[in-house]
Enzyme design. Structure first.
Site, PDB file in Angstrom:
ATOM      1  CG  ASP A  31      32.575  38.381  40.521  1.00  0.00           C
ATOM      2  OD1 ASP A  31      33.740  38.006  40.756  1.00  0.00           O
ATOM      3  OD2 ASP A  31      32.302  39.251  39.693  1.00  0.00           O
ATOM      4  N   GLY A  87      46.914  35.971  42.293  1.00  0.00           N
ATOM      5  CA  GLY A  87      47.086  37.389  42.616  1.00  0.00           C
ATOM      6  C   GLY A  87      47.482  37.582  44.074  1.00  0.00           C
ATOM      7  NE  ARG A 137      57.541  47.167  46.487  1.00  0.00           N
ATOM      8  CZ  ARG A 137      57.159  48.422  46.284  1.00  0.00           C
ATOM      9  NH1 ARG A 137      55.880  48.734  46.245  1.00  0.00           N
ATOM     10  NH2 ARG A 137      58.046  49.357  46.073  1.00  0.00           N
TER      11      ARG A 137
HETATM   12  N1  HPA Z   1      36.053  42.007  37.234  1.00  0.00           N
HETATM   13  C1  HPA Z   1      37.383  42.058  37.175  1.00  0.00           C
HETATM   14  N2  HPA Z   1      38.151  41.188  37.788  1.00  0.00           N
HETATM   15  C2  HPA Z   1      37.572  40.227  38.521  1.00  0.00           C
HETATM   16  C3  HPA Z   1      36.192  40.126  38.629  1.00  0.00           C
HETATM   17  C4  HPA Z   1      35.404  41.054  37.933  1.00  0.00           C
HETATM   18  O1  HPA Z   1      34.168  41.016  37.987  1.00  0.00           O
HETATM   19  N3  HPA Z   1      35.925  39.058  39.426  1.00  0.00           N
HETATM   20  C5  HPA Z   1      37.107  38.534  39.791  1.00  0.00           C
HETATM   21  N4  HPA Z   1      38.112  39.228  39.241  1.00  0.00           N
END
Ligand code: HPA
Length: 237
Positions: free
Chosen positions: A207, A22, A45
């Site tokens: 996470d 990303g 961009r």
């Molecule tokens: N949610 C959506 N996209 C993400 C998350 C999440 O918790 N963590 C990393 N990308």
């Protein structure tokens, strides 16, 4: 060509396979760390794109931005106008299952989505966005060879990071076996299927929506390397 969002003037500037994080700065990091004879083909961009060689194999790497509307523009332009055959997303995702730990690698076998994009395309028929099967098999074999702990299964491609319904919907999805949440793969798999191309998506877990753990940007970078190396190894020429 060039397109509204990519300044490369010829398909020759971009390899058959593009790895897409990303973050465009991560694309830069990959190019600088892993590729030889690097040439930059896009800065529009700030969405940097580079082509170079990994162990003699020609490969490109470019940022996609966050979220399906941004990423889908780049997926479409690379496939439709630059003759790209394969896109491998390399991103981060939030775990929805307790046994999926920070730094684990997830490989998406399908992407369910709350995005309106496929509703606009298919109405009440729910399209099932899936990656290329041969690339999935290759990822499984290579991960085993490299001794990397991976989980294969469904991900959620969500339109919202800070979602109001996070807890309830996440629990329901987890119950139905969805492994992790991210924000782009549904659009990648759909665009690849539409144009008869190949796609795959790999993630490191940054996470957890189950335990509320998260890692620092620095830790994220370390975990990311293993996934990048897996993607670089399996990328078709
Ligand atoms: N949610 C959506 N996209 C993400 C998350 C999440 O918790 N963590 C990393 N990308």
């Amino acid at each position: 060509m060039p397109t509204p969002h990519i300044e490369a003037t010829s398909p020759d500037q971009i390899a058959n396979t593009v790895l897409m994080p990303g973050d465009p700065l991560r694309a830069k990091f990959i190019a600088e760390t892993y590729l030889d004879q690097v040439e930059c083909f896009n800065q529009v961009r700030g969405m940097y794109g580079y082509t170079g060689y990994y162990k003699g194999k020609r490969i490109s790497v470019m940022g996609s931005g966050m979220g399906m509307p941004s990423a889908m523009i780049y997926y479409h332009e690379l496939f439709a106008f630059y003759d790209v055959q394969t896109i491998i997303r390399i991103g981060t995702a939030g775990a929805l299952q307790a046994d999926i730990r920070l730094k684990d690698i997830v490989v998406a076998t399908a992407a369910c989505t709350n995005s309106i994009i496929n509703h606009n395309k298919f109405g009440n028929t729910r399209f099932a966005p899936t990656p290329d099967f041969d690339l999935l098999v290759k990822a499984k074999e290579e991960a085993e060879r490299m001794g990397i702990r991976t989980h294969f299964g469904t991900v959620l491609s969500s339109d919202e990071f800070y979602s109001d319904e996070k807890v309830e919907i996440s629990q329901k999805l987890a119950q139905y076996g969805v492994l992790a949440a991210e924000m782009e793969s549904g659009a990648l798999f759909t665009t690849a299927r539409k144009l008869g191309k190949r796609s795959l998506a790999l993630f490191t877990i940054s996470d957890s929506l189950v335990t509320d753990e998260s890692e620092s940007a620095q830790e994220r970078q370390q975990a990311y390397r293993q996934m990048m190396e897996l993607a670089l190894e399996i990328a078709p020429e």
